[in-house]
Scaffold this motif. Structure first.
Motif, PDB file in Angstrom:
ATOM      1  N   GLY A  69     -79.530  16.822  -2.443  1.00 21.45           N
ATOM      2  CA  GLY A  69     -78.080  16.835  -2.266  1.00 21.45           C
ATOM      3  C   GLY A  69     -77.412  15.577  -2.785  1.00 21.45           C
ATOM      4  O   GLY A  69     -76.391  15.639  -3.475  1.00 21.45           O
ATOM      5  N   ILE A  70     -77.990  14.427  -2.468  1.00 20.60           N
ATOM      6  CA  ILE A  70     -77.410  13.158  -2.930  1.00 20.60           C
ATOM      7  C   ILE A  70     -77.514  13.048  -4.448  1.00 20.60           C
ATOM      8  O   ILE A  70     -76.589  12.598  -5.123  1.00 20.60           O
ATOM      9  CB  ILE A  70     -78.097  11.980  -2.229  1.00 20.60           C
ATOM     10  CG1 ILE A  70     -77.741  11.983  -0.737  1.00 20.60           C
ATOM     11  CG2 ILE A  70     -77.691  10.654  -2.866  1.00 20.60           C
ATOM     12  CD1 ILE A  70     -78.442  10.932   0.078  1.00 20.60           C
ATOM     13  N   ARG A  71     -78.658  13.468  -4.995  1.00 15.94           N
ATOM     14  CA  ARG A  71     -78.833  13.432  -6.445  1.00 15.94           C
ATOM     15  C   ARG A  71     -77.806  14.329  -7.142  1.00 15.94           C
ATOM     16  O   ARG A  71     -77.206  13.958  -8.155  1.00 15.94           O
ATOM     17  CB  ARG A  71     -80.257  13.857  -6.795  1.00 15.94           C
ATOM     18  CG  ARG A  71     -80.588  13.780  -8.282  1.00 15.94           C
ATOM     19  CD  ARG A  71     -82.058  14.080  -8.511  1.00 15.94           C
ATOM     20  NE  ARG A  71     -82.901  12.979  -8.053  1.00 15.94           N
ATOM     21  CZ  ARG A  71     -84.085  13.127  -7.508  1.00 15.94           C
ATOM     22  NH1 ARG A  71     -84.580  14.329  -7.291  1.00 15.94           N
ATOM     23  NH2 ARG A  71     -84.786  12.065  -7.148  1.00 15.94           N
ATOM     24  N   SER A  72     -77.579  15.521  -6.582  1.00 18.10           N
ATOM     25  CA  SER A  72     -76.619  16.451  -7.169  1.00 18.10           C
ATOM     26  C   SER A  72     -75.189  15.934  -7.033  1.00 18.10           C
ATOM     27  O   SER A  72     -74.376  16.094  -7.934  1.00 18.10           O
ATOM     28  CB  SER A  72     -76.750  17.828  -6.508  1.00 18.10           C
ATOM     29  OG  SER A  72     -78.010  18.390  -6.759  1.00 18.10           O
ATOM     30  N   ALA A  80     -67.605  15.015 -13.170  1.00 20.89           N
ATOM     31  CA  ALA A  80     -66.203  15.248 -12.834  1.00 20.89           C
ATOM     32  C   ALA A  80     -65.328  14.055 -13.186  1.00 20.89           C
ATOM     33  O   ALA A  80     -64.119  14.080 -12.977  1.00 20.89           O
ATOM     34  CB  ALA A  80     -66.074  15.568 -11.344  1.00 20.89           C
ATOM     35  N   GLY A  81     -65.945  12.993 -13.709  1.00 20.66           N
ATOM     36  CA  GLY A  81     -65.188  11.827 -14.145  1.00 20.66           C
ATOM     37  C   GLY A  81     -64.860  10.852 -13.047  1.00 20.66           C
ATOM     38  O   GLY A  81     -64.024   9.962 -13.237  1.00 20.66           O
ATOM     39  N   GLU A  82     -65.523  10.976 -11.870  1.00 19.51           N
ATOM     40  CA  GLU A  82     -65.233  10.083 -10.752  1.00 19.51           C
ATOM     41  C   GLU A  82     -66.154   8.867 -10.716  1.00 19.51           C
ATOM     42  O   GLU A  82     -65.889   7.903 -10.012  1.00 19.51           O
ATOM     43  CB  GLU A  82     -65.313  10.854  -9.435  1.00 19.51           C
ATOM     44  CG  GLU A  82     -64.272  11.964  -9.347  1.00 19.51           C
ATOM     45  CD  GLU A  82     -64.147  12.531  -7.942  1.00 19.51           C
ATOM     46  OE1 GLU A  82     -64.732  11.941  -7.005  1.00 19.51           O
ATOM     47  OE2 GLU A  82     -63.461  13.547  -7.787  1.00 19.51           O
ATOM     48  N   GLU A  83     -67.279   8.924 -11.421  1.00 21.29           N
ATOM     49  CA  GLU A  83     -68.212   7.799 -11.501  1.00 21.29           C
ATOM     50  C   GLU A  83     -68.645   7.624 -12.955  1.00 21.29           C
ATOM     51  O   GLU A  83     -68.695   8.581 -13.726  1.00 21.29           O
ATOM     52  CB  GLU A  83     -69.450   8.045 -10.626  1.00 21.29           C
ATOM     53  CG  GLU A  83     -69.135   8.215  -9.132  1.00 21.29           C
ATOM     54  CD  GLU A  83     -68.721   6.926  -8.472  1.00 21.29           C
ATOM     55  OE1 GLU A  83     -68.961   5.859  -9.066  1.00 21.29           O
ATOM     56  OE2 GLU A  83     -68.148   6.974  -7.360  1.00 21.29           O
ATOM     57  N   ASP A  84     -68.964   6.372 -13.320  1.00 21.28           N
ATOM     58  CA  ASP A  84     -69.368   6.096 -14.701  1.00 21.28           C
ATOM     59  C   ASP A  84     -70.809   6.496 -14.968  1.00 21.28           C
ATOM     60  O   ASP A  84     -71.177   6.870 -16.079  1.00 21.28           O
ATOM     61  CB  ASP A  84     -69.180   4.604 -15.017  1.00 21.28           C
ATOM     62  CG  ASP A  84     -67.709   4.214 -15.022  1.00 21.28           C
ATOM     63  OD1 ASP A  84     -66.872   5.092 -15.322  1.00 21.28           O
ATOM     64  OD2 ASP A  84     -67.407   3.052 -14.717  1.00 21.28           O
ATOM     65  N   GLU A  85     -71.661   6.389 -13.951  1.00 17.81           N
ATOM     66  CA  GLU A  85     -73.072   6.721 -14.146  1.00 17.81           C
ATOM     67  C   GLU A  85     -73.668   7.211 -12.838  1.00 17.81           C
ATOM     68  O   GLU A  85     -73.106   7.030 -11.758  1.00 17.81           O
ATOM     69  CB  GLU A  85     -73.854   5.509 -14.650  1.00 17.81           C
ATOM     70  CG  GLU A  85     -73.751   4.293 -13.747  1.00 17.81           C
ATOM     71  CD  GLU A  85     -74.458   3.079 -14.320  1.00 17.81           C
ATOM     72  OE1 GLU A  85     -74.978   2.282 -13.526  1.00 17.81           O
ATOM     73  OE2 GLU A  85     -74.489   2.949 -15.559  1.00 17.81           O
ATOM     74  N   GLN A  86     -74.824   7.877 -12.938  1.00 19.67           N
ATOM     75  CA  GLN A  86     -75.503   8.385 -11.763  1.00 19.67           C
ATOM     76  C   GLN A  86     -76.209   7.275 -11.001  1.00 19.67           C
ATOM     77  O   GLN A  86     -76.470   6.190 -11.536  1.00 19.67           O
ATOM     78  CB  GLN A  86     -76.521   9.464 -12.172  1.00 19.67           C
ATOM     79  CG  GLN A  86     -75.876  10.754 -12.664  1.00 19.67           C
ATOM     80  CD  GLN A  86     -76.921  11.778 -13.045  1.00 19.67           C
ATOM     81  OE1 GLN A  86     -77.017  12.181 -14.192  1.00 19.67           O
ATOM     82  NE2 GLN A  86     -77.710  12.220 -12.078  1.00 19.67           N
ATOM     83  N   LEU A  87     -76.504   7.559  -9.749  1.00 20.83           N
ATOM     84  CA  LEU A  87     -77.221   6.591  -8.924  1.00 20.83           C
ATOM     85  C   LEU A  87     -78.625   6.354  -9.452  1.00 20.83           C
ATOM     86  O   LEU A  87     -79.305   7.288  -9.876  1.00 20.83           O
ATOM     87  CB  LEU A  87     -77.319   7.096  -7.486  1.00 20.83           C
ATOM     88  CG  LEU A  87     -76.018   7.224  -6.676  1.00 20.83           C
ATOM     89  CD1 LEU A  87     -76.326   7.828  -5.314  1.00 20.83           C
ATOM     90  CD2 LEU A  87     -75.339   5.882  -6.529  1.00 20.83           C
ATOM     91  N   SER A  88     -79.072   5.110  -9.412  1.00 20.54           N
ATOM     92  CA  SER A  88     -80.464   4.807  -9.722  1.00 20.54           C
ATOM     93  C   SER A  88     -81.323   5.188  -8.520  1.00 20.54           C
ATOM     94  O   SER A  88     -80.811   5.491  -7.436  1.00 20.54           O
ATOM     95  CB  SER A  88     -80.622   3.317 -10.020  1.00 20.54           C
ATOM     96  OG  SER A  88     -80.363   2.556  -8.845  1.00 20.54           O
TER      97      SER A  88
END
Length: 314
Positions: A69-72, A80-88
């Motif tokens: 869930g957190i990864r998704s 959706a343009g709300e974050e620049d990159e995914q979580l490490s």
């Protein structure tokens, strides 16, 4: 009905679906196109079969669902343009730890600490533990009600409704079209909302007979017994998803009612996203002919698929 077992979760402007060995997250990006990330998913229970046994599989499923869930959510925020990159991986681990700590404070430490104020009625430990359980339930319901009033969360809850409707349509054996999907209920007995409510209720009875030691000991006992509570709750939700027994269906009714808060009627374009996510985790032979007919012909959603999502066991 012979259908594969599928489940899902609403994310930011999208839906995550999980099927046997596959997981996919479909998100509508700011330019209106649907992007899908899909990949294999392997449960740690595949490596250690004992974890598939009743009472153990519940805790495994809970942790793996939280990771997925957190990864998704991270992927959907980026698309959706709300974050620049995914979580490490480190950031995701930190997020999971924070989530557990916050849950422990809200649903364990606060209610068991506040239950001491009922000493003016009686010092009976069973009574105090029951009061703690009802306080926990009240905090949970208040939390759900509070976030359901937030505008951004309401939109996520619309995608939650789209997820349920789409799964219902698949389980009914109909083509996955917007028109077909919208005919179904947005409530589903296997929903995580049901699971969480059952966890709250089961915990009342499990913790009722633990005595009334010090606050630290009470918190520790609740944390230690959480896998037991999760195990019992998971078996109950599995049973509820399969049974047609009228008494059992009545018992899960409160969880369905709660879904009126955690789901909202979805818009057609949200259903399109949920359909794409479910199609991505189904074998071709499971997709009924006629699936994928969209209502908006002027801007057909284009799916760009990437094989980037790692397995849970990694």
């Amino acid at each position: 009905m012979g259908k594969l077992s599928v489940g899902g979760q609403a994310v930011i402007e999208g839906v995550m679906m999980r099927g046997p060995g596959k997981v996919a997250t479909a998100v509508r990006n700011p330019d209106g196109r649907i992007e899908v990330e899909k990949g294999p998913v392997h449960s740690i229970a595949d490596k250690y079969p004992i974890l598939k046994k009743p009472m153990l599989r519940g805790s495994v499923s809970l942790v793996e669902s939280l990771v997925l869930g957190i990864r998704s959510l991270s992927y959907s925020a980026k698309m959706a343009g709300e974050e620049d990159e995914q979580l490490s991986d480190k950031e995701m681990a930190g997020t999971i730890i924070f989530a557990f700590v916050l849950a422990a404070v809200l649903f364990i430490a606060i209610p068991t600490g506040a239950a001491k104020f009922f000493h003016f009625i009686t010092d009976d430990p069973v009574f105090l533990n029951l009061m703690e359980g009802f306080l926990r339930l009240a905090i949970f319901l208040g939390y759900i009600w509070g976030i359901s009033r937030m505008k951004d969360i309401r939109r996520v809850f619309q995608y939650h409704g789209a997820e349920h409707k789409t799964i219902h349509c698949y389980e009914a054996g109909l083509p996955l079209t917007v028109e077909n999907v919208q005919k179904f209920s947005r409530l589903h007995p296997r929903c995580g909302t049901n699971f969480l409510l059952i966890v709250m209720l089961v915990s009342i009875f499990v913790f009722a007979f633990l005595g009334w030691p010090s606050l630290v000991e009470r918190i520790a006992s609740r944390v230690v017994l959480l896998p037991v509570v999760a195990g019992i709750s998971y078996e109950l939700i599995r049973f509820a998803g399969r049974t047609t027994n009228p008494i059992a269906l009545k018992l899960i009714q409160p969880g369905l009612w709660l879904q009126y808060l955690t789901t909202r009627p979805p818009e057609d374009d949200m259903v399109e996203v949920a359909i794409e996510s479910l199609k991505a985790v189904l074998p071709e032979e499971e997709i009924v002919p006629g699936t994928g007919t969209y209502l908006e012909k002027d801007v057909p959603p284009t799916t760009e698929t990437s094989e980037l999502m790692p397995s849970v066991s990694q």
